[in-house]
Write an enzyme that holds these catalytic residues in place. Structure first.
Site, PDB file in Angstrom:
ATOM      1  N   PRO A   1       0.976  -1.040  -0.158  1.00  0.00           N
ATOM      2  CA  PRO A   1       0.007   0.060   0.097  1.00  0.00           C
ATOM      3  C   PRO A   1       0.780   1.166  -0.002  1.00  0.00           C
ATOM      4  O   PRO A   1       1.641   1.484   0.618  1.00  0.00           O
ATOM      5  CB  PRO A   1      -0.914   0.050   1.200  1.00  0.00           C
ATOM      6  CG  PRO A   1      -0.007  -0.995   2.054  1.00  0.00           C
ATOM      7  CD  PRO A   1       0.571  -2.165   1.016  1.00  0.00           C
ATOM      8  N   ASN A   2       0.249   2.170  -0.755  1.00  0.00           N
ATOM      9  CA  ASN A   2       1.025   3.696  -1.034  1.00  0.00           C
ATOM     10  C   ASN A   2       2.211   3.681  -1.896  1.00  0.00           C
ATOM     11  O   ASN A   2       2.876   4.916  -2.039  1.00  0.00           O
ATOM     12  CB  ASN A   2       1.070   4.412   0.627  1.00  0.00           C
ATOM     13  CG  ASN A   2      -0.201   4.464   1.034  1.00  0.00           C
ATOM     14  OD1 ASN A   2      -1.316   4.974   0.679  1.00  0.00           O
ATOM     15  ND2 ASN A   2      -0.446   4.037   2.305  1.00  0.00           N
TER      16      ASN A   2
ATOM     17  N   ARG B   1       5.341  12.477  -3.056  1.00  0.00           N
ATOM     18  CA  ARG B   1       5.387  13.114  -1.919  1.00  0.00           C
ATOM     19  C   ARG B   1       6.361  12.496  -0.883  1.00  0.00           C
ATOM     20  O   ARG B   1       6.915  11.582  -1.194  1.00  0.00           O
ATOM     21  CB  ARG B   1       4.066  13.170  -1.234  1.00  0.00           C
ATOM     22  CG  ARG B   1       3.233  14.278  -1.620  1.00  0.00           C
ATOM     23  CD  ARG B   1       1.737  14.060  -0.982  1.00  0.00           C
ATOM     24  NE  ARG B   1       1.080  13.204  -2.113  1.00  0.00           N
ATOM     25  CZ  ARG B   1      -0.127  12.338  -1.555  1.00  0.00           C
ATOM     26  NH1 ARG B   1      -0.309  12.416  -0.294  1.00  0.00           N
ATOM     27  NH2 ARG B   1      -0.594  11.763  -2.327  1.00  0.00           N
TER      28      ARG B   1
ATOM     29  N   TYR C   1      11.572   8.997   1.199  1.00  0.00           N
ATOM     30  CA  TYR C   1      11.456   7.911   0.355  1.00  0.00           C
ATOM     31  C   TYR C   1      12.289   8.354  -0.963  1.00  0.00           C
ATOM     32  O   TYR C   1      12.697   7.464  -1.735  1.00  0.00           O
ATOM     33  CB  TYR C   1      10.061   7.529  -0.081  1.00  0.00           C
ATOM     34  CG  TYR C   1       9.400   7.105   1.204  1.00  0.00           C
ATOM     35  CD1 TYR C   1       9.674   6.061   1.968  1.00  0.00           C
ATOM     36  CD2 TYR C   1       7.997   7.821   1.581  1.00  0.00           C
ATOM     37  CE1 TYR C   1       8.940   5.463   2.817  1.00  0.00           C
ATOM     38  CE2 TYR C   1       7.340   7.525   2.493  1.00  0.00           C
ATOM     39  CZ  TYR C   1       7.833   6.316   3.356  1.00  0.00           C
ATOM     40  OH  TYR C   1       7.053   5.867   4.449  1.00  0.00           O
TER      41      TYR C   1
ATOM     42  N   ASN D   1       8.161  -5.462  -0.670  1.00  0.00           N
ATOM     43  CA  ASN D   1       8.194  -4.355   0.264  1.00  0.00           C
ATOM     44  C   ASN D   1       6.386  -4.243   0.640  1.00  0.00           C
ATOM     45  O   ASN D   1       5.687  -3.761  -0.320  1.00  0.00           O
ATOM     46  CB  ASN D   1       8.569  -3.095  -0.408  1.00  0.00           C
ATOM     47  CG  ASN D   1       8.584  -1.740   0.619  1.00  0.00           C
ATOM     48  OD1 ASN D   1       7.836  -2.060   1.577  1.00  0.00           O
ATOM     49  ND2 ASN D   1       9.208  -0.929   0.155  1.00  0.00           N
TER      50      ASN D   1
ATOM     51  N   ALA E   1       3.038  -0.378   4.780  1.00  0.00           N
ATOM     52  CA  ALA E   1       2.662  -0.507   6.246  1.00  0.00           C
ATOM     53  C   ALA E   1       1.999  -1.978   6.725  1.00  0.00           C
ATOM     54  O   ALA E   1       2.082  -2.242   7.790  1.00  0.00           O
ATOM     55  CB  ALA E   1       1.594   0.395   6.605  1.00  0.00           C
TER      56      ALA E   1
ATOM     57  N   HIS F   1       4.098  -4.215   9.072  1.00  0.00           N
ATOM     58  CA  HIS F   1       3.929  -3.837  10.580  1.00  0.00           C
ATOM     59  C   HIS F   1       2.703  -4.662  11.193  1.00  0.00           C
ATOM     60  O   HIS F   1       2.655  -4.620  12.376  1.00  0.00           O
ATOM     61  CB  HIS F   1       3.850  -2.426  10.938  1.00  0.00           C
ATOM     62  CG  HIS F   1       5.160  -1.716  10.221  1.00  0.00           C
ATOM     63  ND1 HIS F   1       6.482  -2.317  10.115  1.00  0.00           N
ATOM     64  CD2 HIS F   1       4.910  -0.723   9.398  1.00  0.00           C
ATOM     65  CE1 HIS F   1       7.187  -1.352   9.297  1.00  0.00           C
ATOM     66  NE2 HIS F   1       6.360  -0.486   8.838  1.00  0.00           N
TER      67      HIS F   1
ATOM     68  N   GLU G   1      12.652  -9.110   2.070  1.00  0.00           N
ATOM     69  CA  GLU G   1      11.818  -8.164   2.564  1.00  0.00           C
ATOM     70  C   GLU G   1      12.660  -6.843   2.541  1.00  0.00           C
ATOM     71  O   GLU G   1      13.983  -6.745   2.817  1.00  0.00           O
ATOM     72  CB  GLU G   1      11.673  -8.384   4.091  1.00  0.00           C
ATOM     73  CG  GLU G   1      10.781  -7.074   4.587  1.00  0.00           C
ATOM     74  CD  GLU G   1      10.671  -7.247   6.074  1.00  0.00           C
ATOM     75  OE1 GLU G   1      10.996  -8.116   6.668  1.00  0.00           O
ATOM     76  OE2 GLU G   1       9.656  -6.416   6.609  1.00  0.00           O
TER      77      GLU G   1
ATOM     78  N   HIS H   1      12.771  -2.491   2.802  1.00  0.00           N
ATOM     79  CA  HIS H   1      11.933  -1.186   2.903  1.00  0.00           C
ATOM     80  C   HIS H   1      12.879   0.094   2.274  1.00  0.00           C
ATOM     81  O   HIS H   1      14.175  -0.136   2.717  1.00  0.00           O
ATOM     82  CB  HIS H   1      11.915  -1.124   4.381  1.00  0.00           C
ATOM     83  CG  HIS H   1      10.837  -1.947   4.821  1.00  0.00           C
ATOM     84  ND1 HIS H   1       9.398  -1.687   4.578  1.00  0.00           N
ATOM     85  CD2 HIS H   1      11.060  -3.242   5.458  1.00  0.00           C
ATOM     86  CE1 HIS H   1       8.701  -2.904   5.401  1.00  0.00           C
ATOM     87  NE2 HIS H   1       9.937  -3.810   5.847  1.00  0.00           N
ATOM     88  N   VAL H   2      12.263   0.938   1.730  1.00  0.00           N
ATOM     89  CA  VAL H   2      13.152   1.980   1.162  1.00  0.00           C
ATOM     90  C   VAL H   2      13.656   2.894   1.956  1.00  0.00           C
ATOM     91  O   VAL H   2      15.096   3.067   2.187  1.00  0.00           O
ATOM     92  CB  VAL H   2      12.174   2.947   0.051  1.00  0.00           C
ATOM     93  CG1 VAL H   2      12.912   4.028  -0.380  1.00  0.00           C
ATOM     94  CG2 VAL H   2      11.514   1.982  -1.027  1.00  0.00           C
ATOM     95  N   SER H   3      12.956   3.182   3.039  1.00  0.00           N
ATOM     96  CA  SER H   3      13.471   3.936   4.365  1.00  0.00           C
ATOM     97  C   SER H   3      14.126   3.109   5.397  1.00  0.00           C
ATOM     98  O   SER H   3      13.689   1.770   5.565  1.00  0.00           O
ATOM     99  CB  SER H   3      12.593   4.707   4.999  1.00  0.00           C
ATOM    100  OG  SER H   3      11.343   3.946   5.298  1.00  0.00           O
TER     101      SER H   3
ATOM    102  N   ARG I   1      12.738   5.613  12.425  1.00  0.00           N
ATOM    103  CA  ARG I   1      11.465   6.035  12.478  1.00  0.00           C
ATOM    104  C   ARG I   1      10.618   5.493  13.692  1.00  0.00           C
ATOM    105  O   ARG I   1      11.225   5.251  14.625  1.00  0.00           O
ATOM    106  CB  ARG I   1      10.825   5.742  11.034  1.00  0.00           C
ATOM    107  CG  ARG I   1      11.739   6.212   9.939  1.00  0.00           C
ATOM    108  CD  ARG I   1      11.111   5.766   8.420  1.00  0.00           C
ATOM    109  NE  ARG I   1       9.705   6.627   8.324  1.00  0.00           N
ATOM    110  CZ  ARG I   1       8.849   6.356   7.474  1.00  0.00           C
ATOM    111  NH1 ARG I   1       8.830   5.426   6.535  1.00  0.00           N
ATOM    112  NH2 ARG I   1       7.971   7.129   7.398  1.00  0.00           N
TER     113      ARG I   1
HETATM  114  O1  CA2 Z   1      10.336   2.364   3.923  1.00  0.00           O
HETATM  115  C1  CA2 Z   1       9.708   1.731   3.287  1.00  0.00           C
HETATM  116  O2  CA2 Z   1       9.684   1.026   2.182  1.00  0.00           O
HETATM  117  C2  CA2 Z   1       8.203   1.388   3.946  1.00  0.00           C
HETATM  118  O3  CA2 Z   1       7.743   0.184   3.433  1.00  0.00           O
HETATM  119  C3  CA2 Z   1       7.240   2.661   3.134  1.00  0.00           C
HETATM  120  C4  CA2 Z   1       5.629   2.410   3.749  1.00  0.00           C
HETATM  121  C5  CA2 Z   1       5.736   2.377   4.958  1.00  0.00           C
HETATM  122  O4  CA2 Z   1       4.446   2.405   5.803  1.00  0.00           O
HETATM  123  C6  CA2 Z   1       6.677   1.423   5.833  1.00  0.00           C
HETATM  124  O5  CA2 Z   1       6.825   1.792   7.207  1.00  0.00           O
HETATM  125  C7  CA2 Z   1       8.190   1.631   5.298  1.00  0.00           C
HETATM  126  C8  CA2 Z   1       5.035   3.747   3.117  1.00  0.00           C
HETATM  127  C9  CA2 Z   1       4.861   3.536   1.659  1.00  0.00           C
HETATM  128  C10 CA2 Z   1       4.980   4.753   0.895  1.00  0.00           C
HETATM  129  O6  CA2 Z   1       4.118   5.700   1.252  1.00  0.00           O
HETATM  130  C11 CA2 Z   1       4.152   7.169   0.963  1.00  0.00           C
HETATM  131  C12 CA2 Z   1       3.188   7.952   1.056  1.00  0.00           C
HETATM  132  C13 CA2 Z   1       2.903   9.172   0.522  1.00  0.00           C
HETATM  133  C14 CA2 Z   1       4.068   9.639  -0.519  1.00  0.00           C
HETATM  134  C15 CA2 Z   1       5.019   8.601  -0.965  1.00  0.00           C
HETATM  135  C16 CA2 Z   1       5.109   7.534  -0.347  1.00  0.00           C
END
Ligand code: CA2
Length: 148
Positions: free
Chosen positions: A15-16, A23, A28, A79, A82, A85, A103, A105-107, A112
């Site tokens: 998701p996302n 953004r 990211y 990846n 969310a 978690h 697995e 994760h970009v960040s 965090r």
């Molecule tokens: O760091 C990662 O790759 C995450 O999997 C990214 C997820 C986050 O919930 C994980 O904790 C770590 C979030 C996906 C990206 O969300 C965005 C939201 C708005 C704008 C751009 C990306």
């Protein structure tokens, strides 16, 4: 190579991640999901592998995609965003197909919020790569192509 000779990898994004590059570039980076998928394709092809890329914002669709990898892929890069978690369903799906899993994760989730420090997927993954930006996907594909 696997006993079946399959040289295809499944790249799963949750998701996302379709919003990457639009953004929150301070977290990211500026790359998009299309950039990530292209990186995976190029990296895999350089090792004689192919990839299938899948992204969804829906947990059940991600479970279905993981199930589809059985018989169709030799390894999975995931990846789960969310859902990493929160999702026992994704953990069970990965454990169920029995393929090598990385697995990503970009960040760096460990720098965090505390709720991002735990992933249900890590204990069923062969490797975990966090905080390397989109290069983490390249590393994950390289790991799998070397291992399979
Ligand atoms: O760091 C990662 O790759 C995450 O999997 C990214 C997820 C986050 O919930 C994980 O904790 C770590 C979030 C996906 C990206 O969300 C965005 C939201 C708005 C704008 C751009 C990306």
């Amino acid at each position: 190579m696997t006993a079946s000779g399959c040289k295809n990898l499944l790249i799963v994004n949750g998701p996302n991640l379709n919003l990457l590059g639009t953004r929150e570039p301070h977290i990211y980076g500026a790359s998009t999901l299309a950039d990530i998928e292209q990186l995976c394709i190029v990296t895999a092809e350089s090792q004689g592998f192919t990839v299938d890329c899948f992204q969804s914002n829906h947990e059940g669709d991600l479970v279905d995609a993981i199930h589809s990898a059985a018989g169709d892929a030799a390894g999975i890069v995931i990846n789960a965003g969310a859902y990493s978690h929160t999702s026992i369903a994704l953990r069970d799906a990965l454990a169920g197909v029995g393929l090598p899993v990385v697995e990503v994760h970009v960040s760096n989730v460990h720098k965090r919020e505390e709720f991002r420090h735990f992933s249900y997927l890590s204990a069923v993954s062969d490797a975990v790569i966090v905080g390397a930006g989109i290069s983490g996907y390249r590393m994950a594909v390289e790991y799998l192509t070397e291992r399979i």
